[in-house]
Design an enzyme around this catalytic site. Structure first.
Site, PDB file in Angstrom:
ATOM      1  N   HIS A  84       0.833  -1.222   0.000  1.00 13.64           N
ATOM      2  CA  HIS A  84       0.000   0.000   0.000  1.00 13.64           C
ATOM      3  C   HIS A  84       0.864   1.268   0.000  1.00 13.64           C
ATOM      4  O   HIS A  84       0.511   2.272   0.619  1.00 13.64           O
ATOM      5  CB  HIS A  84      -0.941   0.035   1.201  1.00 13.64           C
ATOM      6  CG  HIS A  84      -1.968  -1.055   1.207  1.00 13.64           C
ATOM      7  ND1 HIS A  84      -3.237  -0.886   0.725  1.00 13.64           N
ATOM      8  CD2 HIS A  84      -1.894  -2.350   1.640  1.00 13.64           C
ATOM      9  CE1 HIS A  84      -3.915  -2.020   0.876  1.00 13.64           C
ATOM     10  NE2 HIS A  84      -3.121  -2.924   1.410  1.00 13.64           N
ATOM     11  N   ASN A 158     -10.321  -2.765   2.532  1.00 13.55           N
ATOM     12  CA  ASN A 158     -10.018  -2.786   1.100  1.00 13.55           C
ATOM     13  C   ASN A 158     -11.299  -2.590   0.300  1.00 13.55           C
ATOM     14  O   ASN A 158     -12.395  -2.647   0.856  1.00 13.55           O
ATOM     15  CB  ASN A 158      -9.410  -4.136   0.699  1.00 13.55           C
ATOM     16  CG  ASN A 158      -7.915  -4.226   1.003  1.00 13.55           C
ATOM     17  OD1 ASN A 158      -7.246  -3.212   1.203  1.00 13.55           O
ATOM     18  ND2 ASN A 158      -7.400  -5.439   1.038  1.00 13.55           N
ATOM     19  N   HIS A 349      -3.637   1.095  12.191  1.00 12.93           N
ATOM     20  CA  HIS A 349      -3.349  -0.121  12.954  1.00 12.93           C
ATOM     21  C   HIS A 349      -4.676  -0.803  13.263  1.00 12.93           C
ATOM     22  O   HIS A 349      -5.553  -0.193  13.897  1.00 12.93           O
ATOM     23  CB  HIS A 349      -2.620   0.276  14.245  1.00 12.93           C
ATOM     24  CG  HIS A 349      -2.249  -0.869  15.124  1.00 12.93           C
ATOM     25  ND1 HIS A 349      -2.138  -2.160  14.674  1.00 12.93           N
ATOM     26  CD2 HIS A 349      -1.964  -0.915  16.453  1.00 12.93           C
ATOM     27  CE1 HIS A 349      -1.791  -2.939  15.685  1.00 12.93           C
ATOM     28  NE2 HIS A 349      -1.693  -2.215  16.771  1.00 12.93           N
TER      29      HIS A 349
HETATM   30 FE1  HDD Z   1      -2.538  -4.743   5.390  1.00  9.77          FE
HETATM   31  C1  HDD Z   1      -1.079  -1.720   5.072  1.00  9.77           C
HETATM   32  C2  HDD Z   1      -5.518  -3.448   4.248  1.00  9.77           C
HETATM   33  C3  HDD Z   1      -3.935  -7.901   5.365  1.00  9.77           C
HETATM   34  C4  HDD Z   1       0.211  -5.950   6.874  1.00  9.77           C
HETATM   35  N1  HDD Z   1      -3.163  -2.939   4.761  1.00  9.77           N
HETATM   36  C5  HDD Z   1      -2.409  -1.808   4.722  1.00  9.77           C
HETATM   37  C6  HDD Z   1      -3.196  -0.715   4.255  1.00  9.77           C
HETATM   38  C7  HDD Z   1      -4.449  -1.205   4.011  1.00  9.77           C
HETATM   39  C8  HDD Z   1      -4.424  -2.600   4.341  1.00  9.77           C
HETATM   40  C9  HDD Z   1      -5.649  -0.436   3.504  1.00  9.77           C
HETATM   41  C10 HDD Z   1      -2.700   0.693   4.026  1.00  9.77           C
HETATM   42  C11 HDD Z   1      -2.938   1.552   5.240  1.00  9.77           C
HETATM   43  C12 HDD Z   1      -2.500   2.956   4.937  1.00  9.77           C
HETATM   44  O1  HDD Z   1      -3.131   3.578   4.079  1.00  9.77           O
HETATM   45  O2  HDD Z   1      -1.543   3.382   5.560  1.00  9.77           O
HETATM   46  N2  HDD Z   1      -4.330  -5.527   4.820  1.00  9.77           N
HETATM   47  C13 HDD Z   1      -5.456  -4.808   4.495  1.00  9.77           C
HETATM   48  C14 HDD Z   1      -6.587  -5.691   4.437  1.00  9.77           C
HETATM   49  C15 HDD Z   1      -6.137  -6.942   4.741  1.00  9.77           C
HETATM   50  C16 HDD Z   1      -4.727  -6.835   5.001  1.00  9.77           C
HETATM   51  C17 HDD Z   1      -8.008  -5.256   4.126  1.00  9.77           C
HETATM   52  C18 HDD Z   1      -6.887  -8.230   4.844  1.00  9.77           C
HETATM   53  C19 HDD Z   1      -8.139  -8.306   5.189  1.00  9.77           C
HETATM   54  N3  HDD Z   1      -1.952  -6.595   5.967  1.00  9.77           N
HETATM   55  C20 HDD Z   1      -2.676  -7.763   5.905  1.00  9.77           C
HETATM   56  C21 HDD Z   1      -1.935  -8.820   6.538  1.00  9.77           C
HETATM   57  C22 HDD Z   1      -0.763  -8.265   6.992  1.00  9.77           C
HETATM   58  C23 HDD Z   1      -0.796  -6.874   6.620  1.00  9.77           C
HETATM   59  C24 HDD Z   1      -2.420 -10.248   6.672  1.00  9.77           C
HETATM   60  C25 HDD Z   1       0.381  -8.895   7.725  1.00  9.77           C
HETATM   61  C26 HDD Z   1       0.327  -9.984   8.398  1.00  9.77           C
HETATM   62  N4  HDD Z   1      -0.712  -3.993   5.826  1.00  9.77           N
HETATM   63  C27 HDD Z   1       0.241  -4.652   6.497  1.00  9.77           C
HETATM   64  C28 HDD Z   1       1.412  -3.782   6.884  1.00  9.77           C
HETATM   65  C29 HDD Z   1       0.990  -2.395   6.296  1.00  9.77           C
HETATM   66  C30 HDD Z   1      -0.342  -2.700   5.663  1.00  9.77           C
HETATM   67  C31 HDD Z   1       2.750  -4.308   6.494  1.00  9.77           C
HETATM   68  C32 HDD Z   1       1.987  -1.689   5.388  1.00  9.77           C
HETATM   69  C33 HDD Z   1       2.029  -0.282   5.867  1.00  9.77           C
HETATM   70  C34 HDD Z   1       1.244  -0.258   7.066  1.00  9.77           C
HETATM   71  O3  HDD Z   1       0.769  -1.498   7.337  1.00  9.77           O
HETATM   72  O4  HDD Z   1       1.027   0.707   7.769  1.00  9.77           O
HETATM   73  O5  HDD Z   1       1.535  -3.736   8.266  1.00  9.77           O
END
Ligand code: HDD
Length: 713
Positions: A84, A158, A349
């Site tokens: 993202h 999402n 978060h």
């Molecule tokens: Fe995630 C970012 C949505 C599964 C780990 N995720 C991130 C963002 C969105 C989502 C919208 C961007 C937030 C922003 O604008 O800063 N992610 C989802 C959805 C998931 C999902 C809807 C499943 C239902 N994500 C998911 C899993 C993991 C992560 C299973 C890790 C185990 N996601 C992350 C992250 C991020 C992230 C690495 C990258 C930057 C951040 O978090 O702040 O922690």
């Protein structure tokens, strides 16, 4: 996609959404009227030349101004989000329609209609780097931070209601597969490559989300025209401690609309910031994006009544089984002042919850609750990122956490520990409004094993496929073919086609035929025949032309209708622009100058929703000689957009339409066929019937039934 779009009640002025904005004022810096200083506030009279020995000599180490300036520049970047990375944000507010959720949750922002809660929303793509194009085939992030009076609540969702995997431990594998391949760093922001398809064809649980990815949902026309989903089953918790399962849905007031794949690819070059620009400009122009929040509620007692597991994030609860109940509305009405400070530094978060909302044991959610906090440490290099203005709660934050890089608060007192007597026991433990974890009895063996209730993978992909209209299916087949044809390994294509055979045999055969592999040999899983009409974009909202962009092509000699047309369409909320071969103005057939908004060759039809060619023989002759202008019209025809033609303009449009729609070139009638509206007799003024008919076509978004394969554009 059930919606009601009620109006929200007058908020209590004390609870206003402006609260967050007032607090941000303290952090805002306006350079107007200031003098240039160093970071220590020392004014400097020169910032273009370093301090050197003589005019041509070496630079001196004592040039503190140059050193500070360059040092700061060297450290301007922070790590981009690992997923993202590419996103756009806006502020706004959320307000419930009524108190219908009060019996289910103590979260005031959801249940008290007098409370208007400030929000910050960040939309994003997933796979691409920070500088990648907006209109790639991808999931869109829809993350909302609610600055509630009970603390910050983040709904990190999402635009698909399902995810690719059902346990977070696979997330690194999934992301490694979709990101650019490691040896070449190719391709950028694309799922169309071997590693992604190798991964998903070996993970049947991915097949449902992959079906969404191959559908038009993966190429939204606008962030303002896409749904959002919390994805997981969460839990609402009431005053009596009772839990209720909940799925969150955001539904855009403008309807859920998509681009066409050919168009999406071209926009990547013509305007890589297409979705970002659209959001920004809409807010600047006062066309505030609005979304209705809806919930699907499931009593705890019904946890096992479905033929899937509620904790499985690869499954939806079909809306026909549990209707979406409208709860309130979100309006985005303010662009950030500074992209980095706000959109880049916002830290979401999933575990930022407030009293009244809790988790479930969904293994994907459980992993996310670890990952989001952890990833912010990598991005900010400090545990103090909650001090950043965009992340600060509007409630008082008081605890015994201290120090760390970039500590922004000056904590007073001498007893940063609990319990204490030296500070009167403060911060004290409150006895009301506290977060109380939902009490759930859990016991079992310590095992690494997924429940059998998660192990049915294809039936909801079939449900999605069955629910699609003919044109939606055509787009899906074309997308599978496009993507798999980019895979170098034939066995990867075959693996995926075998997966499709468990979803729908005809689909598997259609894809196999397009990607050069033999149709699947195994026994197909029979199609269960069920549908969920809410999944089809046919059943979204249509009719509005608000904020739709229309290109009106003109040249010297244009009929006077051009300006009148722009006015009539603008009065209905659309955004018409006059485009001519050169910028400035054109001379109308009525001998008056007609101001032009843009030069045709600096734009492209793909960044508009519709095109109109007014008459005037001189104007149409000039446009007809301009290959770029002719292509502009043909491309709009190809992408099934609303196209209008008046007077002699009908001739040019008929040529571009290449038989894909009927275009009248003689007579006085106004004729609409497959989204192409022609009024050959309209030269002196614009018939109201033309405007009506054109707006109806535009309000339908696209004439997907128009057959445009033969249109060369
Ligand atoms: Fe995630 C970012 C949505 C599964 C780990 N995720 C991130 C963002 C969105 C989502 C919208 C961007 C937030 C922003 O604008 O800063 N992610 C989802 C959805 C998931 C999902 C809807 C499943 C239902 N994500 C998911 C899993 C993991 C992560 C299973 C890790 C185990 N996601 C992350 C992250 C991020 C992230 C690495 C990258 C930057 C951040 O978090 O702040 O922690």
């Amino acid at each position: 996609m059930a919606t009601s779009f009620q109006s929200i009640p007058e908020p209590d002025p004390q609870s206003g959404a402006e609260d967050k904005q007032r607090r941000l004022d303290a952090a805002r810096h306006d350079p107007q009227g200031t003098n240039l200083t160093t970071n220590q506030g020392v004014r400097v009279d020169h910032t273009d030349d370093s301090l050197t020995v003589g005019e041509r000599g070496p630079t001196l180490l004592e040039d503190f101004h140059a050193r500070e300036k360059i040092m700061h520049f060297d450290h301007e970047r922070i790590p981009e989000r690992v997923v993202h990375a590419r996103g756009s944000g806006a502020y706004g507010y959320f307000q419930p329609y009524d108190d219908s959720l009060a019996e289910f949750t103590v979260a005031r922002f959801l249940a008290d209609p007098s409370v208007q809660t400030p929000v910050f929303v960040r939309f994003s793509t997933v796979a691409g780097f920070k500088g990648s194009a907006d209109t790639v085939r991808d999931v869109r992030g829809f993350a909302t931070k609610f600055y509630t009076t009970q603390g910050n609540y983040d709904l990190v969702g999402n635009n698909f209601p399902v995810f690719f995997i059902h346990d977070g431990i696979k997330f690194p594998d999934f992301v490694h597969a979709v990101k650019p391949e490691p040896e070449s760093a190719i391709p950028q922001a694309q799922s169309a490559h071997d590693t992604l398809w190798d991964f998903v064809s070996l993970q049947p649980e991915a097949q449902h989300a992959i079906m969404w990815l191959m559908s038009d949902r993966a190429i939204p026309r606008s962030y303002r025209m896409m749904q959002g989903f919390g994805v997981h089953t969460f839990r609402l918790v009431g005053a009596d401690g009772r839990g209720t399962f909940v799925k969150f849905h955001w539904t855009p007031v403008l309807g859920t609309h998509s681009l066409q794949w050919d168009e999406a690819q071209k926009i990547q070059g013509k305007d890589p910031d297409f979705n970002r620009r659209d959001l920004w400009e809409a807010i600047e122009k006062g066309a505030f994006p609005e979304y209705e929040l809806g919930v699907q509620l499931v009593p705890e007692a019904d946890e096992h009544r479905f033929d899937f597991d509620l904790l499985d994030a690869t499954k939806i609860i079909p809306e026909e089984e549990v209707p979406v109940q409208p709860v309130g509305k979100m309006v985005l009405n303010r662009n950030p002042d500074n992209f980095f400070a706000e959109t880049e530094q916002v830290a979401f978060h999933t575990a930022n919850v407030v009293p009244g909302i809790d988790f479930t044991n969904d293994p994907l959610l459980q992993a996310r609750n670890f990952s989001y906090l952890d990833t912010q440490l990598n991005r900010f290099g400090s545990a103090n990122f909650h001090h950043l203005p965009v992340n600060r709660a509007v409630t008082e934050v008081s605890n015994n956490q201290r120090d760390g890089f970039m500590q922004m608060q000056i904590h007073q007192g001498r007893a940063p520990y609990h319990k204490n007597t030296l500070q009167g026991g403060c911060p004290a433990i409150a006895d009301s409004e506290v977060f109380r974890h939902y009490q759930e009895r859990v016991d079992g063996e310590k095992i690494r094993k997924r429940s059998p209730s998660f192990q049915e993978y294809h039936s909801q992909a079939t449900l999605f496929w069955n629910s699609m209209a003919g044109w939606e299916r055509e787009h899906i087949v074309a997308a599978y073919r496009f993507e798999l044809n980019k895979c170098d390994h034939m066995h990867v294509r075959e693996q995926q086609v075998e997966q499709l055979n468990h979803i729908d045999h005809d689909l598997a055969v259609a894809v196999a035929e397009g990607v050069g592999v033999t149709p699947p040999s195994g026994t197909p899983t029979p199609n269960h025949g069920r549908t969920s009409p809410a999944l089809s974009q046919v059943n979204t909202l249509y009719g509005s032309v608000a904020s739709r962009k229309i290109a009106i092509l003109v040249a010297d000699g244009v009929d006077p209708v051009a300006a009148e047309l722009a006015e009539a369409l603008g009065a209905r909320g659309a955004l018409p622009e006059l485009l001519a071969p050169t910028a400035g103005s054109v001379r109308g057939s009525h001998d008056a100058d007609v101001p032009v908004d843009r030069a045709i060759n600096s734009m492209a039809s793909v960044v508009y929703d519709a095109v109109i060619v007014p008459g005037g023989t001189g104007s149409v002759a000039t446009l007809g000689q301009d290959g770029y202008a002719v292509h502009f019209v043909a491309e709009a025809i190809k992408h099934a957009k609303a196209v209008g033609a008046l007077g002699a303009g009908t001739g040019l449009v008929a040529r571009a339409a290449a038989g894909s729609a009927r275009v009248e070139v003689d007579g006085d009638r106004v004729v609409e066929d497959l989204g192409v509206v022609s009024a050959p007799g309209a030269t002196g003024s614009v018939p109201e019937e033309f405007v009506e008919s054109f707006c109806t076509a535009l309000g339908r978004h696209r004439a997907w039934e128009r057959r445009t394969d033969a249109v060369p554009a």
